[in-house]
Design an enzyme around this catalytic site. Structure first.
Site, PDB file in Angstrom:
ATOM      1  N   GLY A 259       0.805  -1.219   0.000  1.00 19.20           N
ATOM      2  CA  GLY A 259       0.000   0.000   0.000  1.00 19.20           C
ATOM      3  C   GLY A 259       0.836   1.265   0.000  1.00 19.20           C
ATOM      4  O   GLY A 259       2.029   1.258  -0.265  1.00 19.20           O
TER       5      GLY A 259
ATOM      6  N   HIS B 217       2.480   4.442  -5.110  1.00 13.85           N
ATOM      7  CA  HIS B 217       3.080   5.526  -5.892  1.00 13.85           C
ATOM      8  C   HIS B 217       3.202   5.046  -7.335  1.00 13.85           C
ATOM      9  O   HIS B 217       2.800   3.923  -7.665  1.00 13.85           O
ATOM     10  CB  HIS B 217       4.436   5.926  -5.305  1.00 13.85           C
ATOM     11  CG  HIS B 217       5.356   4.770  -5.071  1.00 13.85           C
ATOM     12  ND1 HIS B 217       5.936   4.061  -6.097  1.00 13.85           N
ATOM     13  CD2 HIS B 217       5.779   4.163  -3.922  1.00 13.85           C
ATOM     14  CE1 HIS B 217       6.681   3.100  -5.610  1.00 13.85           C
ATOM     15  NE2 HIS B 217       6.600   3.123  -4.283  1.00 13.85           N
TER      16      HIS B 217
ATOM     17  N   GLY C 258       5.530   3.928  -9.038  1.00 13.26           N
ATOM     18  CA  GLY C 258       6.232   2.647  -9.233  1.00 13.26           C
ATOM     19  C   GLY C 258       5.242   1.491  -9.206  1.00 13.26           C
ATOM     20  O   GLY C 258       5.262   0.610 -10.075  1.00 13.26           O
ATOM     21  N   HIS C 259       4.338   1.491  -8.203  1.00 11.00           N
ATOM     22  CA  HIS C 259       3.316   0.436  -8.134  1.00 11.00           C
ATOM     23  C   HIS C 259       2.371   0.537  -9.334  1.00 11.00           C
ATOM     24  O   HIS C 259       2.020  -0.471  -9.949  1.00 11.00           O
ATOM     25  CB  HIS C 259       2.449   0.587  -6.878  1.00 11.00           C
ATOM     26  CG  HIS C 259       3.193   0.481  -5.580  1.00 11.00           C
ATOM     27  ND1 HIS C 259       3.386   1.563  -4.743  1.00 11.00           N
ATOM     28  CD2 HIS C 259       3.763  -0.580  -4.971  1.00 11.00           C
ATOM     29  CE1 HIS C 259       4.040   1.165  -3.675  1.00 11.00           C
ATOM     30  NE2 HIS C 259       4.291  -0.128  -3.780  1.00 11.00           N
TER      31      HIS C 259
ATOM     32  N   GLN D 277       7.967  -9.439   7.651  1.00 18.36           N
ATOM     33  CA  GLN D 277       9.173  -8.995   6.949  1.00 18.36           C
ATOM     34  C   GLN D 277       9.822  -7.777   7.615  1.00 18.36           C
ATOM     35  O   GLN D 277      10.785  -7.236   7.106  1.00 18.36           O
ATOM     36  CB  GLN D 277       8.892  -8.739   5.465  1.00 18.36           C
ATOM     37  CG  GLN D 277       7.994  -7.560   5.165  1.00 18.36           C
ATOM     38  CD  GLN D 277       7.613  -7.515   3.688  1.00 18.36           C
ATOM     39  OE1 GLN D 277       6.812  -8.299   3.198  1.00 18.36           O
ATOM     40  NE2 GLN D 277       8.218  -6.588   2.945  1.00 18.36           N
TER      41      GLN D 277
ATOM     42  N   GLY E 184       9.012  -4.714  -8.606  1.00 19.10           N
ATOM     43  CA  GLY E 184       9.823  -3.589  -9.074  1.00 19.10           C
ATOM     44  C   GLY E 184      11.313  -3.872  -8.940  1.00 19.10           C
ATOM     45  O   GLY E 184      11.757  -4.512  -7.980  1.00 19.10           O
TER      46      GLY E 184
ATOM     47  N   SER F 125       9.411   5.468  -3.516  1.00 20.33           N
ATOM     48  CA  SER F 125       9.279   4.499  -2.422  1.00 20.33           C
ATOM     49  C   SER F 125       8.263   5.054  -1.434  1.00 20.33           C
ATOM     50  O   SER F 125       8.209   6.266  -1.212  1.00 20.33           O
ATOM     51  CB  SER F 125      10.636   4.349  -1.724  1.00 20.33           C
ATOM     52  OG  SER F 125      10.468   3.755  -0.447  1.00 20.33           O
ATOM     53  N   SER F 126       7.475   4.154  -0.861  1.00 20.46           N
ATOM     54  CA  SER F 126       6.506   4.608   0.145  1.00 20.46           C
ATOM     55  C   SER F 126       7.243   5.278   1.307  1.00 20.46           C
ATOM     56  O   SER F 126       6.733   6.199   1.937  1.00 20.46           O
ATOM     57  CB  SER F 126       5.698   3.422   0.671  1.00 20.46           C
ATOM     58  OG  SER F 126       5.153   2.714  -0.420  1.00 20.46           O
ATOM     59  N   ARG F 127       8.456   4.821   1.582  1.00 20.14           N
ATOM     60  CA  ARG F 127       9.211   5.361   2.726  1.00 20.14           C
ATOM     61  C   ARG F 127       9.725   6.781   2.471  1.00 20.14           C
ATOM     62  O   ARG F 127      10.150   7.448   3.415  1.00 20.14           O
ATOM     63  CB  ARG F 127      10.373   4.432   3.084  1.00 20.14           C
ATOM     64  CG  ARG F 127       9.899   3.131   3.744  1.00 20.14           C
ATOM     65  CD  ARG F 127      11.052   2.306   4.293  1.00 20.14           C
ATOM     66  NE  ARG F 127      10.588   1.223   5.130  1.00 20.14           N
ATOM     67  CZ  ARG F 127      10.433  -0.049   4.736  1.00 20.14           C
ATOM     68  NH1 ARG F 127      10.696  -0.383   3.496  1.00 20.14           N
ATOM     69  NH2 ARG F 127      10.004  -0.967   5.575  1.00 20.14           N
TER      70      ARG F 127
HETATM   71  O1  PAF Z   1       7.639  -5.073  -2.080  1.00 21.97           O
HETATM   72  C1  PAF Z   1       6.709  -5.105  -1.256  1.00 21.97           C
HETATM   73  O2  PAF Z   1       5.899  -4.191  -1.162  1.00 21.97           O
HETATM   74  C2  PAF Z   1       6.594  -6.299  -0.336  1.00 21.97           C
HETATM   75  O3  PAF Z   1       7.847  -6.771   0.042  1.00 21.97           O
HETATM   76  C3  PAF Z   1       5.706  -7.428  -0.894  1.00 21.97           C
HETATM   77  C4  PAF Z   1       6.323  -8.022  -2.149  1.00 21.97           C
HETATM   78  C5  PAF Z   1       4.333  -6.889  -1.205  1.00 21.97           C
HETATM   79  C6  PAF Z   1       5.584  -8.549   0.132  1.00 21.97           C
HETATM   80  O4  PAF Z   1       5.005  -8.096   1.316  1.00 21.97           O
END
Ligand code: PAF
Length: 277
Positions: free
Chosen positions: A28, A31, A33-34, A58, A144, A182-184
């Site tokens: 979520g 941006h 990129g997604h 993760q 990506g 990047s979301s960050r």
């Molecule tokens: O790249 C990400 O946003 C995450 O690592 C993913 C692939 C959705 C797995 O949680």
């Protein structure tokens, strides 16, 4: 766009689609990129599915799981604009029920780079991605290049475990000053945002040196480190020039190379990479 919240609803919807399904898993705070990956999934398949799930496994204990940016309303409207067919929004309790005890782990390439600094990170990624693959059953899945090591781990998992999904890796999408989306990036204040341009400048330096004929990886890395050190807000986690296939560090650049770096700008950890080939 249909929005589904449960695994059983997602599986039921999937049974109704007989043609190809393109899948973009995300966490979520979307941006460009997604969205470029969703457009590609849309163009190459009859149905485009996106998932949004901030995957707790993760994130390390000292990482940013709780403050990871979230804006579901905005994400929904962006996904509608790129004609997403299905948005899968699973709940944490359903993905990881209390008795959850099974993990998918790719060894080797996940030991290095991000894997060294973020132990357990890739195990969380490959576990959730394989669960999502089992639920969504995509024909193709899109990731990506910015997360190059993640894409390699997923490609390896798919090969090693004979998972019937075609993996496509889309190019890194950049802001006009070169910062990888990047979301960050949303964590950065104005001064940090300016400082963050050092990542791409450093990657460009490596490319310029290589194009000028330099093949000694240590020489290039030292110059990259010296450039980053000029930025007072930047702290290096790693600078790497590795064999693109194995991610082993090159001494002499002897084939396609992945130049990658992880740099902290204030409290924000950013990664980026570029291919020399
Ligand atoms: O790249 C990400 O946003 C995450 O690592 C993913 C692939 C959705 C797995 O949680």
């Amino acid at each position: 766009m249909e929005i589904v919240n449960t695994i059983s609803d997602m599986k039921a919807l999937r049974r109704r689609v007989s043609e190809s399904v393109g899948f973009v898993p995300t966490m979520g705070y979307l941006h460009e990129g997604h969205l470029s990956l969703v457009r590609q999934a849309r163009n190459e398949n009859s149905t485009a599915v996106v998932s949004i799930f901030v995957n707790p496994t993760q994130f390390g204990p000292a990482e940013d799981l709780n403050k990871y940016p979230r804006d579901l309303d905005r994400d929904i409207s962006l996904l509608q604009h790129v004609e997403t067919d299905i948005l899968f929004l699973p709940k944490g309790e359903e993905i990881y029920p209390k008795e959850f005890d099974s993990w998918v782990e790719v060894l080797g390439i996940t030991d290095r780079l991000e894997g060294m600094i973020r132990p357990g990170h890739f195990r969380g990624v490959t576990t959730v991605v394989s669960k999502l693959f089992n639920i969504v059953e995509p024909t193709c899945a899109y990731f990506g290049q910015k997360d190059a090591q993640q894409a390699k781990a997923i490609e390896k998992m798919v090969r090693d475990l004979n998972i019937n999904v075609k993996i496509t890796v889309g190019p890194t999408v950049r802001e006009t000053d070169g910062l990888a989306m990047s979301s960050r990036n949303s964590y950065l204040n104005q001064q940090e945002r300016q400082a963050a341009t050092i990542l791409y400048k450093t990657l460009q330096l490596s490319e310029a040196l290589w194009q000028a004929g330099e093949t000694n990886a240590e020489v290039i890395k030292n110059k990259m480190i010296a450039l980053i050190d000029q930025e007072p807000l930047a702290v290096i986690d790693y600078v790497s020039i590795a064999d693109d296939r194995t991610l082993h560090e090159f001494t002499e650049i002897a084939g396609p190379a992945l130049v990658s770096l992880a740099v902290r700008i204030g409290h924000t950890r950013l990664i980026d990479n570029l291919m020399l080939k």
